[in-house]
Write an enzyme that holds these catalytic residues in place. Structure first.
Site, short mmCIF file in Angstrom:
data_model
loop_
_atom_site.label_atom_id
_atom_site.label_comp_id
_atom_site.label_asym_id
_atom_site.label_seq_id
_atom_site.Cartn_x
_atom_site.Cartn_y
_atom_site.Cartn_z
N ASN A 11 0.86 -1.19 0.00
CA ASN A 11 0.00 0.00 0.00
C ASN A 11 0.90 1.24 0.00
O ASN A 11 1.45 1.60 1.04
CB ASN A 11 -0.89 -0.03 1.26
CG ASN A 11 -1.75 1.22 1.38
OD1 ASN A 11 -1.85 2.01 0.44
ND2 ASN A 11 -2.35 1.40 2.54
N LYS A 13 0.05 4.24 -0.35
CA LYS A 13 -0.64 5.44 0.17
C LYS A 13 -0.36 6.61 -0.79
O LYS A 13 -0.31 6.41 -2.00
CB LYS A 13 -0.19 5.73 1.60
CG LYS A 13 -0.27 4.49 2.48
CD LYS A 13 -0.13 4.76 3.94
CE LYS A 13 -0.21 3.45 4.71
NZ LYS A 13 -0.38 3.61 6.13
N HIS A 93 -9.72 1.19 4.41
CA HIS A 93 -8.49 1.41 5.17
C HIS A 93 -8.79 2.42 6.28
O HIS A 93 -9.60 3.34 6.09
CB HIS A 93 -7.39 1.94 4.24
CG HIS A 93 -6.05 1.97 4.92
ND1 HIS A 93 -5.70 2.97 5.79
CD2 HIS A 93 -5.00 1.12 4.86
CE1 HIS A 93 -4.48 2.72 6.25
NE2 HIS A 93 -4.03 1.60 5.69
N GLU A 95 -7.28 4.89 7.27
CA GLU A 95 -7.05 6.30 6.88
C GLU A 95 -8.22 6.84 6.06
O GLU A 95 -8.43 8.05 6.01
CB GLU A 95 -5.71 6.40 6.12
CG GLU A 95 -4.53 6.27 7.08
CD GLU A 95 -3.27 5.69 6.48
OE1 GLU A 95 -3.13 5.64 5.25
OE2 GLU A 95 -2.40 5.25 7.28
N GLU A 163 -5.98 -4.86 10.33
CA GLU A 163 -4.98 -3.82 10.53
C GLU A 163 -5.34 -3.03 11.80
O GLU A 163 -6.15 -2.09 11.74
CB GLU A 163 -4.97 -2.85 9.35
CG GLU A 163 -4.49 -3.44 8.06
CD GLU A 163 -3.80 -2.38 7.20
OE1 GLU A 163 -2.66 -2.61 6.81
OE2 GLU A 163 -4.42 -1.33 6.93
N GLY A 169 1.95 2.37 10.86
CA GLY A 169 2.96 3.43 10.81
C GLY A 169 3.59 3.77 12.15
O GLY A 169 4.29 4.77 12.27
N SER A 204 2.82 -1.99 10.49
CA SER A 204 4.25 -2.03 10.83
C SER A 204 4.93 -3.35 10.47
O SER A 204 5.81 -3.84 11.19
CB SER A 204 4.47 -1.69 12.31
OG SER A 204 4.11 -0.34 12.56
P1 PGA Z 1 2.47 0.48 7.69
O1 PGA Z 1 1.05 0.69 7.01
O2 PGA Z 1 3.03 -0.81 7.15
O3 PGA Z 1 3.28 1.68 7.31
O4 PGA Z 1 2.24 0.37 9.17
C1 PGA Z 1 0.19 -0.39 6.75
C2 PGA Z 1 -1.08 0.11 6.13
O5 PGA Z 1 -1.53 1.21 6.46
O6 PGA Z 1 -1.67 -0.58 5.29
#
Ligand code: PGA
Length: 243
Positions: A11, A13, A93, A95, A163, A169, A204
Site C-alpha cells: 500500500n 498510500k 483502510h 485512513e 490492521e 505506521g 508495521s
Molecule cells: P504500515 O502501514 O506498514 O506503514 O504500518 C500499513 C497500512 O496502512 O496498510
C-alpha cells in the site's frame, strides 16, 4: 496459513513515483511460486505501473466509489480502475475511515461495486488503541466485519486485512499470539460461504518481522505500507514469504 497463496500487498498510500516502480519491478519479478504480490500505487500511477509490471505482480487501487459513474467530482469508479489496469482495490483502510468519515456500510457498497467491475476487494478492519485498551477490540472488529462485507456476491473472491489502527505506521505490532487470536476470532465471525477467505495482517510489517508473521497459522499474507516503499525492506519481506 489457510490458503495456498501468500499475498504481499504493497500500500503506497500517497507516496511513490514511476522511478520507485522501476526499482521494485525486478524484485517482484523474482518472486515465484505461490506468492501473489499486489502493488497499490496512487491512482495516477496505476496505468503506468500496470504496464511496467505486466505479469510480475498484480496492481491494486486504494479506494473506489460505490457508483460506476456520475457527478462525483474527484472520485474514481471501480470500472475506471479496472480499465486502467487494476485487479484489486483496498477498501475501508483506517485512513479512509478516519480521514474521510467512511462507514462500514459505505465500504460494503464499494466492495459490491468493485466485484461487479471485476476487481478483488481487500477489505480492511481493525480497532484503535483506545478501543483495545477498553477491551472492545473484538467487538469493534466483529461489527466492522459484519457491516463491511458485501451483502451480495457471496461466492466472489475477496481478501480481508486485519490492521489494528494503533499498529499502522507506529513501529508497534501486536504480539504474534495476539495476531493469531484475532485472526482466529475474525474467521469464527465469517459467514459460511466466506470461511476460507485469505486473511492478511497489516500494521508495521517490515523485513525483520515478516517471516514470523507470515509463518503464523491463519495469516495468509501481509499488507505493507511504509516498508513497501524501500527496496531493501520490501525485498526482505518478499524473501520471507513461504515458497
Ligand atoms: P504500515 O502501514 O506498514 O506503514 O504500518 C500499513 C497500512 O496502512 O496498510
Amino acid at each position: 496459513m489457510t490458503n495456498q497463496t501468500q499475498y504481499i500487498v504493497a500500500n503506497w498510500k500517497m507516496h511513490g513515483s514511476r522511478a520507485l516502480a522501476q526499482e521494485l519491478c525486478p524484485l517482484v519479478q523474482a518472486t515465484a511460486g505461490n506468492v501473489q504480490v499486489v502493488i497499490c500505487p496512487p491512482a495516477t500511477l496505476i496505468a503506468q505501473v500496470a504496464a511496467q509490471f505486466q505479469q510480475a505482480g498484480a496492481i491494486g487501487a486504494q479506494d473506489c466509489h460505490a457508483e460506476p459513474e456520475g457527478a462525483f467530482t474527484g472520485d474514481i469508479s471501480a470500472p475506471m480502475l479496472k480499465e486502467a489496469g487494476a485487479n484489486y482495490v483496498i477498501l475501508g483502510h483506517s485512513e479512509r475511515r478516519q480521514g474521510h468519515g467512511e462507514t462500514s456500510v459505505q465500504v460494503s457498497a464499494k466492495a459490491a461495486a468493485a466485484l461487479s467491475a471485476g476487481l478483488i476487494p481487500i477489505i480492511c478492519i481493525g480497532e484503535t488503541g483506545q478501543e483495545r485498551a477498553d477491551g472492545l477490540a473484538e467487538a469493534v472488529v466483529a461489527g466492522q466485519l459484519r457491516d463491511s462485507l458485501p451483502k451480495t456476491y457471496a461466492n466472489s473472491k475477496i481478501l480481508l486485512a486485519y490492521e489494528p489502527v494503533w499498529a499502522i505506521g507506529s513501529g508497534q505490532t501486536p504480539t504474534l499470539d495476539n495476531i493469531v487470536r484475532m485472526h482466529r476470532f475474525i474467521r469464527s465471525q465469517l459467514p459460511g460461504a466466506r470461511t476460507q477467505v485469505p486473511l492478511l495482517y497489516g500494521g508495521s510489517v517490515k523485513a525483520s518481522n515478516s517471516a514470523d508473521i507470515l509463518g503464523l497459522e491463519d495469516v495468509d499474507g501481509v499488507l505493507v505500507g511504509g516498508a513497501s516503499l524501500k527496496a531493501e525492506e520490501f525485498k526482505g519481506i518478499l524473501d520471507s514469504a513461504v515458497r
